[in-house]
Enzyme design. Structure first.
Site, mmCIF file in Angstrom:
data_model
loop_
_atom_site.group_PDB
_atom_site.id
_atom_site.type_symbol
_atom_site.label_atom_id
_atom_site.label_comp_id
_atom_site.label_asym_id
_atom_site.label_seq_id
_atom_site.Cartn_x
_atom_site.Cartn_y
_atom_site.Cartn_z
ATOM 1 N N GLU A 57 48.665 37.224 45.783
ATOM 2 C CA GLU A 57 47.448 36.994 45.008
ATOM 3 C C GLU A 57 47.687 37.368 43.545
ATOM 4 O O GLU A 57 48.606 38.139 43.235
ATOM 5 C CB GLU A 57 46.352 37.892 45.616
ATOM 6 C CG GLU A 57 45.009 37.810 44.935
ATOM 7 C CD GLU A 57 43.907 38.502 45.734
ATOM 8 O OE1 GLU A 57 44.232 39.221 46.703
ATOM 9 O OE2 GLU A 57 42.727 38.324 45.388
ATOM 10 N N ASN A 204 37.704 32.108 50.797
ATOM 11 C CA ASN A 204 38.283 33.351 51.312
ATOM 12 C C ASN A 204 37.180 34.406 51.420
ATOM 13 O O ASN A 204 36.385 34.575 50.488
ATOM 14 C CB ASN A 204 39.358 33.855 50.333
ATOM 15 C CG ASN A 204 39.820 35.264 50.657
ATOM 16 O OD1 ASN A 204 40.604 35.466 51.578
ATOM 17 N ND2 ASN A 204 39.327 36.259 49.922
ATOM 18 N N GLU A 205 37.141 35.088 52.542
ATOM 19 C CA GLU A 205 36.176 36.181 52.748
ATOM 20 C C GLU A 205 34.808 35.809 52.180
ATOM 21 O O GLU A 205 34.224 36.533 51.361
ATOM 22 C CB GLU A 205 36.692 37.496 52.157
ATOM 23 C CG GLU A 205 37.947 37.977 52.866
ATOM 24 C CD GLU A 205 38.312 39.441 52.643
ATOM 25 O OE1 GLU A 205 37.703 40.109 51.798
ATOM 26 O OE2 GLU A 205 39.222 39.912 53.364
ATOM 27 N N TYR A 272 42.894 44.721 58.187
ATOM 28 C CA TYR A 272 43.734 45.722 57.514
ATOM 29 C C TYR A 272 43.684 47.004 58.321
ATOM 30 O O TYR A 272 42.625 47.376 58.847
ATOM 31 C CB TYR A 272 43.233 45.978 56.090
ATOM 32 C CG TYR A 272 43.566 44.853 55.145
ATOM 33 C CD1 TYR A 272 44.815 44.752 54.562
ATOM 34 C CD2 TYR A 272 42.621 43.868 54.845
ATOM 35 C CE1 TYR A 272 45.126 43.712 53.688
ATOM 36 C CE2 TYR A 272 42.925 42.829 53.974
ATOM 37 C CZ TYR A 272 44.180 42.756 53.397
ATOM 38 O OH TYR A 272 44.484 41.727 52.538
ATOM 39 N N GLU A 326 45.324 37.549 56.443
ATOM 40 C CA GLU A 326 45.544 38.812 55.707
ATOM 41 C C GLU A 326 45.628 39.925 56.735
ATOM 42 O O GLU A 326 44.683 40.129 57.511
ATOM 43 C CB GLU A 326 44.414 39.095 54.712
ATOM 44 C CG GLU A 326 44.432 38.175 53.509
ATOM 45 C CD GLU A 326 43.389 38.528 52.451
ATOM 46 O OE1 GLU A 326 43.032 39.714 52.336
ATOM 47 O OE2 GLU A 326 42.942 37.590 51.759
ATOM 48 N N GLN A 375 50.608 42.276 50.859
ATOM 49 C CA GLN A 375 50.972 41.087 50.112
ATOM 50 C C GLN A 375 52.430 41.234 49.699
ATOM 51 O O GLN A 375 52.782 42.266 49.168
ATOM 52 C CB GLN A 375 50.119 40.944 48.879
ATOM 53 C CG GLN A 375 48.622 40.901 49.132
ATOM 54 C CD GLN A 375 47.846 40.440 47.877
ATOM 55 O OE1 GLN A 375 48.377 40.100 46.848
ATOM 56 N NE2 GLN A 375 46.532 40.449 48.020
HETATM 57 O O1 AHR Z 1 44.549 41.713 49.830
HETATM 58 C C1 AHR Z 1 43.610 42.309 49.005
HETATM 59 C C2 AHR Z 1 42.198 41.787 49.231
HETATM 60 O O2 AHR Z 1 41.778 42.134 50.520
HETATM 61 C C3 AHR Z 1 42.020 40.296 49.194
HETATM 62 O O3 AHR Z 1 41.861 39.819 47.909
HETATM 63 C C4 AHR Z 1 40.782 40.094 49.980
HETATM 64 O O4 AHR Z 1 40.740 38.838 50.613
HETATM 65 C C5 AHR Z 1 40.791 41.253 50.978
HETATM 66 O O5 AHR Z 1 39.580 41.909 51.011
#
Ligand code: AHR
Length: 522
Positions: A57, A204-205, A272, A326, A375
């Protein structure tokens, strides 16, 4: 750096712990027994190489400094892109790269990133540090990067603050071969042939940074935006709907109900390991932090299973792919670095998160057909860290390189029985394993032992195929907090694994505490 529990790994290579009491040394065997049955003749599903995909990103030093240094830089580059980073990622056979975000995607207007660089408008990167983005890395630079990496681009369109027309024109600019306003503009900007990009994310999101939408509203928008993202020539677009955050099952349910399968190649999911909790440091962590990160990593299995069971209800034929676009660890940023840049170190603990997650994605490859670690360079669970002209490979990098043997191989059904790693009354399985067979008939088994103290004596019963040769590689280190630094870039790196013996079709391997082993059988 030392961990609070670094006693553990001192003798783990032999599977033995040594206690010293009143001058006497007592040796206690610390070894678990485990068994893995693999049915080598029963594989049905292919492990898509896209499970081993990446995400980069416009965030911190991922793009700028990480990939892009510009043509004038003294750092070796090809058309502005770092040759060291490209060379390293090519060795992992990187299958795809998702860009430009992330949250950045729903604020990005692609026309700002084309044409002469000095004339491109600037914007504020509101999500990530509030810095000024000069748009010097745009569509042409990204697709040049993908060509240098020999990887498939995944472009995420702007639904949150963009329009269907803007997305439609981006697809035309990138993919149309004939004469048209967008294709002509592409040619004026120096690219004759279209790039033929297949994978497109539609936002995205969108439940959060991508517009704070309800799933009902996003479903309608998805249908509208996806309609105008057209197929040109022989390119059939694979469109990915912005999916749920972790355990938001209602999001998945609503999208599966409201979007027809033929409009949606994939439905995404983000997970995450520690995003919403007290994150803790990337290095110098306690045993409690170690245990909790791995425990939370393993919880993705249940979360994915529940999303998949919803998808199965609406799409029992599994036409819609799950795309975990992600995933990874998220810790406190390194002291002294910009909090908006999400720069963190990467230890053996991250290698375990990668190994466990990839083993699990392999197991669910009948539904999961793409995943993207967050990332790739200098941000979150990165594979590569850079510091000006220096570059290092993280333990996570080594897992992606070692596991590349699973790309497009056939998943072999397997059953593992192993012991547990217990900590303060909680326990998680010590071992995880995944087996596949490639198109030459070679079998690979990736095994993760997360126990910081105990080795596992693993008996592998290989059924349905005769083998006569075994070799292996191992990633381990004296301490689970070990990591590579610019001064010591090779502290953690794969070595040859020699502790596997084959007797007929029974293989016995001593998997050291805190290690990841990939075996090759033929
Ligand atoms: O990867 C960092 C961020 O995490 C991304 O921009 C977003 O999609 C997620 O919340």
């Amino acid at each position: 750096m030392k961990n609070n529990f670094s006693k553990t790994a001192l003798h783990k290579l032999t599977g033995v712990i040594i206690f010293t009491m009143m001058g006497l040394t007592l040796t206690v065997s610390a070894q678990q027994k485990a068994r893995l049955v693999i049915n080598a003749d029963q594989g049905e599903h292919k492990i898509s190489r896209h499970i081993y995909g990446h995400f980069s990103e416009h965030l911190g030093r991922c793009i700028y400094g990480g990939y892009w240094v510009g043509e004038e830089s003294e750092i070796p580059n090809k058309r502005g892109i770092r040759t060291d980073v490209v060379g390293a990622l090519r060795k992992t056979a990187i299958p795809n790269l998702r860009w430009p975000g992330g949250c950045f995607a729903d604020e990005y207007h692609w026309t700002d990133g084309i044409g002469p660089r000095e004339e491109r408008p600037t914007m504020i990167n509101t999500h990530w540090g509030g810095i000024t983005e000069d748009n010097s890395f745009g569509t042409h630079e990204f697709l040049e990067l993908c060509e240098q990496l020999d990887t498939e681009p995944v472009i995420v369109g702007n639904v949150g603050s963009g329009t269907p027309d803007e997305l439609s024109k981006w697809v035309e600019y990138v993919n149309f071969d004939g004469v048209s306003p967008m294709a002509d503009m592409r040619r004026e900007n120096g690219r004759d042939k279209p790039w033929k990009v297949v994978y497109w994310g539609i936002g995205n999101e969108n439940w959060g940074c991508g517009g704070n939408m309800t799933p009902e509203y996003y479903s309608d928008l998805y249908r509208r935006f996806a309609t105008y993202a057209r197929n040109y020539g022989d390119v059939r677009l694979r469109k990915v709907a912005g999916g749920a955050n972790a355990s938001d099952y209602n999001w998945t349910e609503t999208l599966m109900k409201n979007i027809p399968h033929w409009m949606m190649w994939g439905l995404s999911l983000h997970h995450y390991t520690t995003k919403w909790e007290s994150k803790g440091p990337a290095t110098g962590f306690s045993e409690s932090r170690y245990f909790n990160v791995l425990d939370r990593c393993l919880r993705i299995e249940d979360i994915i299973d529940r999303h998949i069971s919803i998808m199965d209800r609406y799409d029992p034929q599994k036409r819609v792919a799950m795309v975990v676009d992600e995933w990874g660890t998220w810790y406190d940023v390194e002291p002294g670095t910009n909090p908006g840049f999400l720069f963190q170190q990467n230890t053996m603990r991250d290698a375990f998160v990668a190994g466990l997650s990839l083993n699990y994605f392999n197991e669910r490859c009948d539904r999961i057909r793409m995943a993207n670690i967050a990332q790739t360079v200098n941000v979150l669970q990165a594979l590569v860290l850079t510091d000006d002209e220096k570059m290092l490979l993280t333990p996570t990098y080594h897992i992606f390189e070692m596991y590349s043997v699973h790309h497009d191989a056939t998943l072999l059904p397997s059953e593992l029985s192993a012991g547990y790693y217990e900590f303060e009354g909680k326990k998680i399985p010590t071992l995880s394993a995944s087996a596949s067979k490639d198109n030459k008939g070679i079998i690979h088994i990736s095994i993760v032992n997360i126990h910081p103290e105990e080795a596992s004596e693993l008996e592998i019963d290989l059924r349905g195929q005769d083998v006569s040769f075994v070799s292996g590689r191992i990633l381990t280190s004296a301490d689970v907090g070990d990591h590579n630094t610019f001064d010591q870039p090779d502290k953690v790196k794969p070595e040859i694994f020699r502790d596997a013996k084959l007797d007929g079709n029974i293989l016995t391997a001593l998997i050291p505490a805190a290690s990841i082993v990939v075996l090759k059988l033929k």
